[in-house]
Scaffold this active site. Sequence first.
Site, PDB file in Angstrom:
ATOM      1  N   CYS A   1       0.862  -1.168   0.000  1.00  0.00           N
ATOM      2  CA  CYS A   1       0.000   0.000   0.000  1.00  0.00           C
ATOM      3  C   CYS A   1       0.906   1.228   0.000  1.00  0.00           C
ATOM      4  CB  CYS A   1      -0.909  -0.017   1.226  1.00  0.00           C
ATOM      5  SG  CYS A   1      -1.934   1.442   1.343  1.00  0.00           S
TER       6      CYS A   1
ATOM      7  N   ASN B   1       2.163  -8.634  -1.139  1.00  0.00           N
ATOM      8  CA  ASN B   1       1.213  -9.628  -0.614  1.00  0.00           C
ATOM      9  C   ASN B   1       1.905 -10.989  -0.596  1.00  0.00           C
ATOM     10  OD1 ASN B   1      -1.817  -8.421  -0.797  1.00  0.00           O
ATOM     11  ND2 ASN B   1      -0.532  -7.524  -2.374  1.00  0.00           N
TER      12      ASN B   1
HETATM   13  P1  HMG Z   1      -9.790  13.437  -1.797  1.00  0.00           P
HETATM   14  O1  HMG Z   1      -8.758  14.320  -2.406  1.00  0.00           O
HETATM   15  O2  HMG Z   1     -10.113  13.604  -0.358  1.00  0.00           O
HETATM   16  O3  HMG Z   1     -11.115  13.475  -2.667  1.00  0.00           O
HETATM   17  O4  HMG Z   1      -9.333  11.940  -2.054  1.00  0.00           O
HETATM   18  P2  HMG Z   1     -12.328  14.489  -2.656  1.00  0.00           P
HETATM   19  O5  HMG Z   1     -13.549  13.691  -2.399  1.00  0.00           O
HETATM   20  O6  HMG Z   1     -12.026  15.684  -1.797  1.00  0.00           O
HETATM   21  O7  HMG Z   1     -12.343  14.988  -4.189  1.00  0.00           O
HETATM   22  C1  HMG Z   1     -11.272  15.757  -4.742  1.00  0.00           C
HETATM   23  C2  HMG Z   1     -11.300  15.635  -6.260  1.00  0.00           C
HETATM   24  O8  HMG Z   1     -11.008  14.280  -6.609  1.00  0.00           O
HETATM   25  C3  HMG Z   1     -12.654  15.953  -6.876  1.00  0.00           C
HETATM   26  O9  HMG Z   1     -12.401  16.503  -8.177  1.00  0.00           O
HETATM   27  C4  HMG Z   1     -13.280  14.578  -7.076  1.00  0.00           C
HETATM   28  O10 HMG Z   1     -14.212  14.532  -8.138  1.00  0.00           O
HETATM   29  C5  HMG Z   1     -12.057  13.753  -7.426  1.00  0.00           C
HETATM   30  P3  HMG Z   1     -12.571  18.084  -8.449  1.00  0.00           P
HETATM   31  O11 HMG Z   1     -13.992  18.372  -8.081  1.00  0.00           O
HETATM   32  O12 HMG Z   1     -11.589  18.734  -7.532  1.00  0.00           O
HETATM   33  O13 HMG Z   1     -12.218  18.182  -9.887  1.00  0.00           O
HETATM   34  N1  HMG Z   1     -12.251  12.345  -7.044  1.00  0.00           N
HETATM   35  C6  HMG Z   1     -12.094  11.299  -7.878  1.00  0.00           C
HETATM   36  N2  HMG Z   1     -11.737  11.209  -9.172  1.00  0.00           N
HETATM   37  C7  HMG Z   1     -11.696   9.963  -9.702  1.00  0.00           C
HETATM   38  N3  HMG Z   1     -11.991   8.846  -9.007  1.00  0.00           N
HETATM   39  C8  HMG Z   1     -12.343   8.897  -7.726  1.00  0.00           C
HETATM   40  C9  HMG Z   1     -12.396  10.188  -7.108  1.00  0.00           C
HETATM   41  N4  HMG Z   1     -12.710  10.571  -5.849  1.00  0.00           N
HETATM   42  C10 HMG Z   1     -12.613  11.900  -5.835  1.00  0.00           C
HETATM   43  N5  HMG Z   1     -12.635   7.798  -7.046  1.00  0.00           N
HETATM   44  C11 HMG Z   1      -9.791   9.601  -2.316  1.00  0.00           C
HETATM   45  C12 HMG Z   1     -10.098  10.859  -1.548  1.00  0.00           C
HETATM   46  C13 HMG Z   1     -10.439   8.433  -1.604  1.00  0.00           C
HETATM   47  C14 HMG Z   1     -10.333   9.713  -3.726  1.00  0.00           C
HETATM   48  C15 HMG Z   1      -8.252   9.435  -2.381  1.00  0.00           C
HETATM   49  O14 HMG Z   1      -7.760   9.501  -1.096  1.00  0.00           O
HETATM   50  C16 HMG Z   1      -7.829   8.118  -2.997  1.00  0.00           C
HETATM   51  O15 HMG Z   1      -7.985   7.931  -4.193  1.00  0.00           O
HETATM   52  N6  HMG Z   1      -7.279   7.182  -2.164  1.00  0.00           N
HETATM   53  C17 HMG Z   1      -6.960   5.836  -2.616  1.00  0.00           C
HETATM   54  C18 HMG Z   1      -5.658   5.414  -2.085  1.00  0.00           C
HETATM   55  C19 HMG Z   1      -5.403   3.992  -2.511  1.00  0.00           C
HETATM   56  O16 HMG Z   1      -5.757   3.574  -3.612  1.00  0.00           O
HETATM   57  N7  HMG Z   1      -4.764   3.223  -1.628  1.00  0.00           N
HETATM   58  C20 HMG Z   1      -4.441   1.841  -1.908  1.00  0.00           C
HETATM   59  C21 HMG Z   1      -5.625   0.938  -1.873  1.00  0.00           C
HETATM   60  S1  HMG Z   1      -6.056   0.365  -0.252  1.00  0.00           S
HETATM   61  C22 HMG Z   1      -4.970  -0.943   0.060  1.00  0.00           C
HETATM   62  O17 HMG Z   1      -4.063  -1.161  -0.692  1.00  0.00           O
HETATM   63  C23 HMG Z   1      -5.202  -1.822   1.252  1.00  0.00           C
HETATM   64  C24 HMG Z   1      -5.813  -3.180   0.907  1.00  0.00           C
HETATM   65  O18 HMG Z   1      -5.006  -3.865  -0.025  1.00  0.00           O
HETATM   66  C25 HMG Z   1      -5.964  -4.030   2.175  1.00  0.00           C
HETATM   67  C26 HMG Z   1      -4.709  -4.112   3.023  1.00  0.00           C
HETATM   68  O19 HMG Z   1      -3.639  -4.454   2.494  1.00  0.00           O
HETATM   69  O20 HMG Z   1      -4.835  -3.868   4.214  1.00  0.00           O
HETATM   70  C27 HMG Z   1      -7.199  -3.009   0.276  1.00  0.00           C
HETATM   71 MG    MG Z   2      -3.201  -4.996   0.493  1.00  0.00          MG
END
Ligand code: HMG
Ligand code: MG
Length: 310
Positions: free
Chosen positions: A241, A250
Amino acid sequence: MLPLPIKATIKEVGPRDGLQNEVHQVSTEHKTAWVNQLSESGLSYIEVTSFVHPKWIPQLADGKEVLASINKQPGVTYAALVPNMKGLERALQSNVDEISVFMSASESHNVSNINKTINETYPVVKEVISAAKAAGKTIRGYLSTVIACPYEGAVEPEQVLRAADHLFSMGIDELSLGETIGVAVPTQVEGMLEKILPHFPVEQLAMHFHDTRGTALANILKSLEMGITTFDSALGGLGGCPYAKGAAGNVATEDLLYMLAEMKIETGVQMEALVAAGEYMEAILAKPLRSRQMEIHRQLKRGQELERKR
Ligand code: HMG
Ligand code: MG
């Protein structure tokens, strides 16, 4: 200790959890070909991509295109990770079967990963779950940092239970418990599961181990002994992550398969097909994949080449 199961399910998260951590940008065409290879290995579940903000994870910005290009095999569930309604809108424009929502048991990892506190996350996830269900999708929940958080250290089972309770009451079909940074040992997994298992049907729980310190298979064995039969893994031990410092890949799908198959636990997955898909990704990423089975395969090939040259 329960008797070991005769069947288990491997959920392949390499195309999502694996690639999200890779700096080398893999083309849509190569991702598609890789998912197709994985689809033909007997895996019944592939997490293909995520619909998070492309600025946060540029590698997976082409999720829609990948899902549109793959040859979906009957009997295989194709899933995508979705953080919010914006992500769900994008996901629903693709032919994805299952939506995965995600959050963390610890506050700081939640904030670092999705820019919201845990309490701010619940309504977002709830809306995604309802809308995804209305669109006919099944829902997987992920809960990260179930043993330890990269910022806060040890995570109490009560924190895990609280968030798991919320996620199930919002309607998830399955919960994957994520050991995000790969520090856990079997006694800790046992302690956490003892608290969690009495509250939810064991068939609805999965374990997601990262393997930073080489303890993932031991943790999986402990989980099997406690009745869990669904495990996430990534081909070649890819993954991590980007918002969890120190998190490595993983557990490798092929190493997990070796252990399960030798224990006579049926998964339906073919080792040769996995290794071939591993070799394909090694060529794309131009690096050896980090698993015992791939290393053995490379050694065997080197041996055969030396034989031929003699
Ligand atoms: P944010 O900046 O807080 O988003 O990010 P927001 O809601 O304030 O929106 C800001 C802008 O982003 C807006 O656009 C939204 O439309 C746009 P503007 O109006 O300024 O033009 N926006 C998006 N655009 C495309 N797709 C979207 C989206 N959402 C908002 N989905 C957010 C919040 C959640 C989007 C961000 O923090 C993010 O993308 N985080 C993901 C991080 C990630 O992918 N981490 C890895 C996955 S989790 C993991 O690996 C763990 C796991 O494997 C289990 C484990 O291992 O434990 C699952
Ligand atoms: Mg993971």
